[in-house]
Design an enzyme around this catalytic site. Structure first.
Site, PDB file in Angstrom:
ATOM      1  N   GLY A  22      74.945  31.668  22.564  1.00  0.00           N
ATOM      2  CA  GLY A  22      74.760  31.536  21.109  1.00  0.00           C
ATOM      3  C   GLY A  22      74.362  30.113  20.747  1.00  0.00           C
ATOM      4  O   GLY A  22      74.979  29.164  21.209  1.00  0.00           O
ATOM      5  N   ARG A  83      70.975  35.304  26.128  1.00  0.00           N
ATOM      6  CA  ARG A  83      72.101  35.720  26.979  1.00  0.00           C
ATOM      7  C   ARG A  83      71.438  36.530  28.092  1.00  0.00           C
ATOM      8  O   ARG A  83      70.773  37.528  27.818  1.00  0.00           O
ATOM      9  CB  ARG A  83      73.090  36.563  26.193  1.00  0.00           C
ATOM     10  CG  ARG A  83      73.686  35.836  24.968  1.00  0.00           C
ATOM     11  CD  ARG A  83      74.868  36.591  24.399  1.00  0.00           C
ATOM     12  NE  ARG A  83      75.221  36.183  23.059  1.00  0.00           N
ATOM     13  CZ  ARG A  83      76.012  35.144  22.753  1.00  0.00           C
ATOM     14  NH1 ARG A  83      76.520  34.410  23.710  1.00  0.00           N
ATOM     15  NH2 ARG A  83      76.312  34.866  21.490  1.00  0.00           N
ATOM     16  N   ASP A 114      81.093  29.373  27.226  1.00  0.00           N
ATOM     17  CA  ASP A 114      81.758  29.712  28.497  1.00  0.00           C
ATOM     18  C   ASP A 114      80.856  30.511  29.456  1.00  0.00           C
ATOM     19  O   ASP A 114      80.925  30.317  30.670  1.00  0.00           O
ATOM     20  CB  ASP A 114      83.100  30.426  28.259  1.00  0.00           C
ATOM     21  CG  ASP A 114      82.947  31.708  27.459  1.00  0.00           C
ATOM     22  OD1 ASP A 114      81.875  31.915  26.836  1.00  0.00           O
ATOM     23  OD2 ASP A 114      83.889  32.510  27.450  1.00  0.00           O
ATOM     24  N   THR A 137      78.974  25.358  21.176  1.00  0.00           N
ATOM     25  CA  THR A 137      79.288  26.651  20.550  1.00  0.00           C
ATOM     26  C   THR A 137      80.068  26.399  19.271  1.00  0.00           C
ATOM     27  O   THR A 137      80.904  25.488  19.228  1.00  0.00           O
ATOM     28  CB  THR A 137      80.116  27.572  21.477  1.00  0.00           C
ATOM     29  OG1 THR A 137      80.688  28.624  20.682  1.00  0.00           O
ATOM     30  CG2 THR A 137      81.262  26.849  22.168  1.00  0.00           C
ATOM     31  N   ASP A 139      82.339  28.157  18.264  1.00  0.00           N
ATOM     32  CA  ASP A 139      83.676  28.770  18.382  1.00  0.00           C
ATOM     33  C   ASP A 139      84.810  27.775  18.689  1.00  0.00           C
ATOM     34  O   ASP A 139      85.975  28.092  18.479  1.00  0.00           O
ATOM     35  CB  ASP A 139      83.668  29.853  19.469  1.00  0.00           C
ATOM     36  CG  ASP A 139      82.681  30.964  19.170  1.00  0.00           C
ATOM     37  OD1 ASP A 139      82.290  31.105  17.997  1.00  0.00           O
ATOM     38  OD2 ASP A 139      82.291  31.679  20.103  1.00  0.00           O
ATOM     39  N   ASP A 141      86.038  27.016  21.548  1.00  0.00           N
ATOM     40  CA  ASP A 141      86.968  27.761  22.405  1.00  0.00           C
ATOM     41  C   ASP A 141      86.931  27.315  23.867  1.00  0.00           C
ATOM     42  O   ASP A 141      87.272  28.086  24.755  1.00  0.00           O
ATOM     43  CB  ASP A 141      86.652  29.263  22.313  1.00  0.00           C
ATOM     44  CG  ASP A 141      85.220  29.585  22.737  1.00  0.00           C
ATOM     45  OD1 ASP A 141      84.424  28.643  22.925  1.00  0.00           O
ATOM     46  OD2 ASP A 141      84.903  30.772  22.883  1.00  0.00           O
ATOM     47  N   ARG A 183      84.490  34.523  17.775  1.00  0.00           N
ATOM     48  CA  ARG A 183      84.803  35.428  18.889  1.00  0.00           C
ATOM     49  C   ARG A 183      86.321  35.603  18.989  1.00  0.00           C
ATOM     50  O   ARG A 183      86.912  36.069  18.038  1.00  0.00           O
ATOM     51  CB  ARG A 183      84.204  34.888  20.193  1.00  0.00           C
ATOM     52  CG  ARG A 183      83.885  35.963  21.211  1.00  0.00           C
ATOM     53  CD  ARG A 183      83.338  35.365  22.479  1.00  0.00           C
ATOM     54  NE  ARG A 183      82.002  34.868  22.336  1.00  0.00           N
ATOM     55  CZ  ARG A 183      80.910  35.615  22.466  1.00  0.00           C
ATOM     56  NH1 ARG A 183      81.003  36.886  22.741  1.00  0.00           N
ATOM     57  NH2 ARG A 183      79.714  35.082  22.330  1.00  0.00           N
TER      58      ARG A 183
HETATM   59  O1  F6P Z   1      79.730  32.333  20.453  1.00  0.00           O
HETATM   60  C1  F6P Z   1      79.123  32.129  19.218  1.00  0.00           C
HETATM   61  C2  F6P Z   1      79.111  33.404  18.416  1.00  0.00           C
HETATM   62  O2  F6P Z   1      78.449  33.159  17.183  1.00  0.00           O
HETATM   63  C3  F6P Z   1      80.477  34.050  18.161  1.00  0.00           C
HETATM   64  O3  F6P Z   1      81.187  33.410  17.137  1.00  0.00           O
HETATM   65  C4  F6P Z   1      80.092  35.462  17.873  1.00  0.00           C
HETATM   66  O4  F6P Z   1      81.159  36.343  18.179  1.00  0.00           O
HETATM   67  C5  F6P Z   1      78.928  35.689  18.791  1.00  0.00           C
HETATM   68  O5  F6P Z   1      78.396  34.407  19.099  1.00  0.00           O
HETATM   69  C6  F6P Z   1      77.823  36.554  18.234  1.00  0.00           C
HETATM   70  O6  F6P Z   1      76.869  36.731  19.227  1.00  0.00           O
HETATM   71  P1  F6P Z   1      75.415  37.307  18.987  1.00  0.00           P
HETATM   72  O7  F6P Z   1      74.621  36.291  18.234  1.00  0.00           O
HETATM   73  O8  F6P Z   1      74.871  37.541  20.349  1.00  0.00           O
HETATM   74  O9  F6P Z   1      75.593  38.549  18.183  1.00  0.00           O
END
Ligand code: F6P
Length: 335
Positions: A22, A83, A114, A137, A139, A141, A183
Site C-alpha cells: 500500500g 502487491r 510487512d 505504511t 498503519d 504497525d 488493517r
Molecule cells: O496497509 C495500508 C492499508 O491502507 C491498510 O490500512 C488497509 O487495510 C489496506 O492497506 C488496504 O489495501 P488495498 O489498497 O490493497 O485495498
C-alpha cells in the site's frame, strides 16, 4: 548508532530502489533521499517500478538527481506500487534476481510494509543481495520504528475528515460511525480519535465490545449530548462498522445513526512536514548503512535517533504500538 547485522563488506556500485504494498505519503520523499544520498556517494541508482512485480518484469528506470526534483511534496509514489503474488514463488524470485543482475544492481532499498519486509528478507537471504528496508505504511504497525512513513499524514487527514463530519453531525443531531484504516492496528483510530475529540473509539487491540460502547452512548445521552462521533478501526473485532451501527440503532431506536467509511482517501495527499523529514532521514540512513556493510535490516526512528533493526527481529517481534497513556486519556476526554 551501533548496527547489529553487518556482513562482509562488498563494494556497492548501483542501488535499486522500489516501493511496494500500500502506498503511503512520504514514499516519494524517501525515494528522493535514497537517490540523492546514493549519487552523493558516487553510486548509480535504478528505480524499479511496481515493487517486486517490476523486478520480475524487468521494469526499470535509470535515476539521477533530476528524476527526483519536485517530488518531496507529492503523495503516492512515482515508482508505483503493487502487491505481487508471483514473488512468493521461487521461480518469480529467480526471475527477479536474473533481471536485477542483468541491470547491474548490487544492493536494494525497499520501501513498504510487512509484506515488503518479508519479501526483502527472503530474497536477500536466497540470493545474498544486500537490502535495507524503510517502513512505509499509514498503519504504523511495524516493529523497529516508533513511526512509519505516512502515519502522521494519515492522522492529519482523518482529523480533518472528523472535523467536517462533526459539523454535519451536530447540525442534524446525528451519531456518526466513522471507519478508519489501519488493517489490524488501531494506531490511526486512537490518535485521530483523540485528536478529533471522538466520543468513543473501538480498537482491535482493546476488547471494548458492544456493551462498552452502549455504556458510552448511555452516558453521553445522560449528559444530553445531541451528536456523537464513534471511531471504529477497520480491524475492530465487533463485526465491522455496519454491524456495530446496526446493533447500536437496535438499542437506541431514537438515534439518527449514519456510517462513514473514510477508505483510501487516508492514503493520499501531500506528506506532512513530519513525514517529509522522517522520509529524508530514513532514505539517507538506508543508503549509508548499506555502504557501511549493513544488510537485511530496517531503518527506524526511536525517540529522536535513527536506528536499524535486523529484518528477522522486525518481522518476528510483536509490539503493542498503542500508547497506553493515550488510551487512558481517551477514556477521560470523552466523559
Ligand atoms: O496497509 C495500508 C492499508 O491502507 C491498510 O490500512 C488497509 O487495510 C489496506 O492497506 C488496504 O489495501 P488495498 O489498497 O490493497 O485495498
Amino acid at each position: 548508532m551501533e548496527p547489529k547485522n553487518y556482513t562482509d563488506l562488498k563494494k556497492i556500485t548501483k542501488i535499486g530502489v522500489f516501493t511496494s504494498g500500500g502506498d503511503a505519503p512520504g514514499m516519494n520523499a524517501a525515494i528522493r533521499a535514497v537517490v540523492r544520498t546514493a549519487i552523493y556517494n558516487d553510486l548509480e541508482v535504478t528505480g524499479i517500478y511496481r515493487g517486486y512485480q517490476g523486478m520480475i518484469d524487468g521494469d526499470f528506470t535509470a535515476m539521477n538527481r533530476r528524476s527526483v526534483s519536485s517530488i518531496i511534496q507529492k503523495g503516492g509514489t512515482i515508482l508505483k506500487s503493487a502487491r505481487c503474488l508471483d514473488f512468493r514463488t521461487k521461480e518469480g524470485r529467480q526471475q527477479a534476481f536474473d533481471n536485477i543482475q542483468k541491470e547491474g544492481i548490487d544492493a536494494l532499498v525497499a520501501i513498504g510494509g510487512d509484506g515488503t519486509f518479508t519479501g526483502a528478507n527472503v530474497f536477500s537471504t536466497e540470493f545474498n543481495i544486500p537490502v535495507m528496508c524503510i517502513p512505509g505504511t499509514i498503519d504504523n504497525d511495524l516493529y523497529g520504528s516508533d513511526y512509519t512513513l505516512g502515519y502522521d499524514t494519515a492522522n492529519n487527514t482523518v482529523i480533518e475528515a472528523i472535523d467536517k463530519i462533526r459539523d454535519t453531525a451536530s447540525s442534524h443531531n446525528r451519531v456518526f460511525f466513522v471507519e478508519v484504516m489501519g488493517r489490524d492496528s488501531g494506531c490511526i483510530a486512537l490518535n485521530a480519535g483523540v485528536g478529533g475529540g471522538a466520543e468513543a473509539i473501538l480498537l482491535p487491540e482493546v476488547n471494548t465490545g458492544i456493551d462498552g460502547l452502549v455504556e458510552e452512548i448511555e452516558f453521553a445521552e445522560e449528559r444530553q449530548k445531541t451528536s456523537m462521533i464513534v471511531i471504529i478501526a477497520e480491524g475492530d473485532k465487533n463485526g465491522g462498522v455496519y454491524q456495530v451501527s446496526k446493533q447500536v440503532k437496535e438499542k437506541f431506536p431514537h438515534l439518527d445513526v449514519k456510517v462513514s467509511i473514510l477508505g483510501h482517501l487516508q492514503r493520499g495527499g501531500a506528506p506532512s512536514s513530519f513525514d517529509r523529514v522522517l522520509a529524508t532521514r530514513m532514505g539517507y540512513t538506508a543508503v549509508n548503512e548499506l555502504l557501511k556493510g549493513n544488510t537485511r535490516a530496517t531503518v527506524g526512528l526511536r525517540g529522536t535517533a535513527m536506528i536499524t533493526t535486523p529484518l528477522e527481529e522486525a518481522l518476528n517481534t510483536k509490539e503493542f504500538k498503542l500508547d497506553e497513556e493515550l488510551l487512558e486519556i481517551a477514556n477521560i476526554m470523552n466523559k
